[in-house]
Structure formats: C-alpha cells, structure tokens
Design a protein around this motif. Sequence first.
Motif: not given
Length: 511
Positions: A149-153, A158-161, A179-181, A215-220
């Motif tokens: 989910v995180v990587f896909l998001g 990045t792809k459509h920005r 992301y915060i949710t 959680l720390m991995k995702v934020h990093a």
Amino acid sequence: MESTATHTNDSQWINQETEKIHAEILSELNHFESALNKRFAQFKNTVTAQQEKTLETSLANASSHQITEPRVFISRNSILTDLFKISHIRGVRNVFAAILIIFVIQVTLDDIIQDGRINLQFEIMFESFANLHVALFIWLLMMLSTSIVVFLGFYLWTKHRNDYRKTFKFYDRIWLSIYITYMILFLAFPSREITKHKFGVASSIVILLEQLRQLMKVHAFVRENVPKVLSVAERKTADKKFVCPDFSQYLYFLFAPTLIYRDQYPRNPAIRWDFVLQMFGQVIASVFYVYYVVVRFCIPTFGSLNQEEITLSIFVSVIFNSIMPGSLFLLLGFYGFLHCWLNAFAEMLRFADRMFYKDWWNSTSFAAYYRTWNVVVHDWLYTYVYREIYVLTGQKSRTVPAICVILLSAVFHEYVAVFTLGFFFPVLFFLFGVVGLTFLLLLPRHSGVAYNILMWVLLLVGMGVQSTLYFMESYARKGCPRNGTFWDEITPGSFSCRITLPSSKHSKIDL
C-alpha cells in the motif's frame, strides 16, 4: 651395504630438512596472514574512528545554523563481534552461560523436591506467548500493508504529480492527508486487536515493536524520497525524469536492520549460515534466561508479599532485591535483540554495517548512554525528529529538539508498556521522560571512572524500581477487586489494596 645405508641416511636427512623448510614456510605464512589480518582490522577501525571523529568535530565546530549528516554506512562488525575474538571477553560470556545452566539445574531440583517430578510445562512462557498465531497473522497484514500500500501510494503520487502542475499544492495536500490518515490507522488498528484478543506479553511485544518499526520505516522512506521528487519538479529544464525507487530497494529496506533509508547499502559477499544459526540460538537462550530469572527471583520475591502489608521499608527492600533481575533483563534484552537478533538478519541480508549499538557500558553521562545504547533508533530520532525540529525552531537552540526527542521516545515506550501489560501505570514515562531528562540536562558531562560508576548505579537502581513497580501492579491488578470504571483503570492498585494471591512457585503473573 655401506653405500646403501649411507644413501638411506642421506634420504632421511633430506626429508627431515625438507619438512623443516616446509614447516618454516607454513609458519611464516601463518604469521604473515595474522599480521595482515591484524593490520587490516586496525586500518578498518582507524577509518571508522576517523569518520566518527570527523563527524563529532564537525558537530562541535558547527555554527548554530548548521547541522550535519548523522550516519554514513560502511562495512563494520558490531563491537561485541570483535570483542568476542578475545578469549578474555569470551570468558565473560561463558560465565553467563554457566549461570543459565545453574538456574536450569536449580529449578529442576526444586521441581523434583517439591513435586516429585520434573515440571517442564513452562506455564509462564506459554502464557506470555498466548495467541502468537493470531499475532503473526496481524503482523502479516501489517507487513503487506507497509510493503504494497505504501509503495503503491508513493508510486502513484510521483507518477501523476506532473499532470497537476497548476495545482501542485492542492494535489500534494490531498496525498499528505492520505499519508497522515494511513499512519493514524496503522497506529490504531494493531493496538485495538491487542485489546480485543488479550495477547500474552511476548505476543503483544511482537506486534507493538513491529508496528513502530514499520511506522518508522515508512516515514524514513517517504521523508528521504519526497525531496528528490520535489527537486525534479522544480527543474527549469525539460528533463523532468520520473523519480521513484525500485520496489526491490524498498523491500530490502523494510527487512534491513536500519531505520535510515538509502537506495544502496554496503553488502557482504556471502552469507555465513553457521553465524546465523549461532545468533538465533543465542536469542532462544536469552528468552529461556529471562524465563528462569522470573521463576528463580521475581515470583518468589513478589509471591511472598501476599502475607504482609507493603510498608516503606518492605518496598525499599524489594527494590534492592529487584536490582539484580532487573539488570539481567536489561543485559539480556540488549544482547538478545540488539546484538544477536539484528546481527542474524544483517547476515541473512548481507547487510555489512553492523553498528547497532556502541560501547554504552562505558558511558559517563545519560546523554552518551542515550546516543550509544540503541544506535538504530537514535539515528532515526536524530535524522527525522531532532534535525526537523532544529530547523523549524530557527536553528537557535539544540535544547528544545533534545527535549522533544526524549519526550517522544518516552511516550512510545509508555505506549508499548500500556498495551503489553494491559494497564496504565506510567513508570516508564516517568523514569525515561522525567528522571532521565533531568539527568540528561543537569548531570555534568565529564569523563572518568567515577562518572561511569555513577551512571551504572543510577541505571541499575532505575531497573530495580521499574521491575518492582510493574510486578507489584500486575499482582495487584490480578488479586484486587476492580470496579471497571475509567478512573479505576488508570489508578494504580499496588498501593491501594492488599495483595491476596496465594504464594506458589508457579503462581501465574500477567507479566
């Protein structure tokens, strides 16, 4: 005949001389190899020391408007890995192994004397790992969410920005809200499941530590890669190449024993599976060590409290009786997790930088202890909390970021304790966020044996106080009537009621 004998003697002499030469050559080669290995180890240690010294010097000499990069990944062993090459240090480890064997023999003899048989039921251990299969299933869901989910998001963002160039801010705010949710839901879901399924202590710790780790991995990952995407969008040239790390890089980071994201890490050429098995074997030994410490010291000590009122003198006596088991919990947690567990995963992933901790045992202040005890978490706090707050506060003072880091760490230590034990008793927050912060700010930072001894005294007494209060509260919550109200749940019961649990060697405890 004489000629034959002479020829035989000459042949023997030649063979002997040849063997001597061969032995001398082998000896010289061994000496050369040893000297080369020693020299290479010295060179590696010198390089590491110089890099760390350069970092410390740049930190010391930096102006109030500068802050440096916290971590450079290089190939190096953990400190204990190198120290265990010395026979004297291995001897210390062997002493702890011998003590474990003595604990096993003692508990076994007590079983035979009291029950007439060997009791191998390990009730407390099974109770601690209750519902482990459910915990592992929840971990699997968490891992799938973090990895997919995180990587896909991030990939979609990045792809459509570039398709929303005129509304960059609105587009980014939408994804920031998502992301915060996600982070809030990821924090809430596992804790709700722990409360719902009544996991054992060890099963709860598995979920909670993995939750915080992910959680720390995702934020990093997000924090390191967002600036790269923004820098591409701000280029004035027509070359605005789509920037997103490969999924393989992200997946490797999720399992690597570090919380700082990099696209590449130093890697070892091969996996030493014997080393992996040795590390996991010592993790299992550490778990059994904790079990036997609880059975041998904690249950008899706190089981005897049900016969008398807990007075101040008894309370102080129990604290000092708990210093030794509390100290063993500290050392076993450090050795079993920070050394053995992380080294095992580092070896399987060929992750070459094994600096998961430093020589915290030589610390002469709590500031040094916090920096060296758990380098993995300290690096994350320094990189993504301390530096961020330092910049947001105008780069004027480093005290405010340091206080924020300590308080944040104290809050999440208490969060783990609350959902692990099943009750609110903010001992960890008080010792870590109040007492520890006070020592950090007020105790002088001087080197010397006296300050190292003082640090150890305070640390060991703190472990004794922590162990005593949590064990007492656990017994009180189990043995004293509760009315189920909110204030009753957050009010400590260990000082407000008399403990009435029956004294027994294998009395069950919620710890």
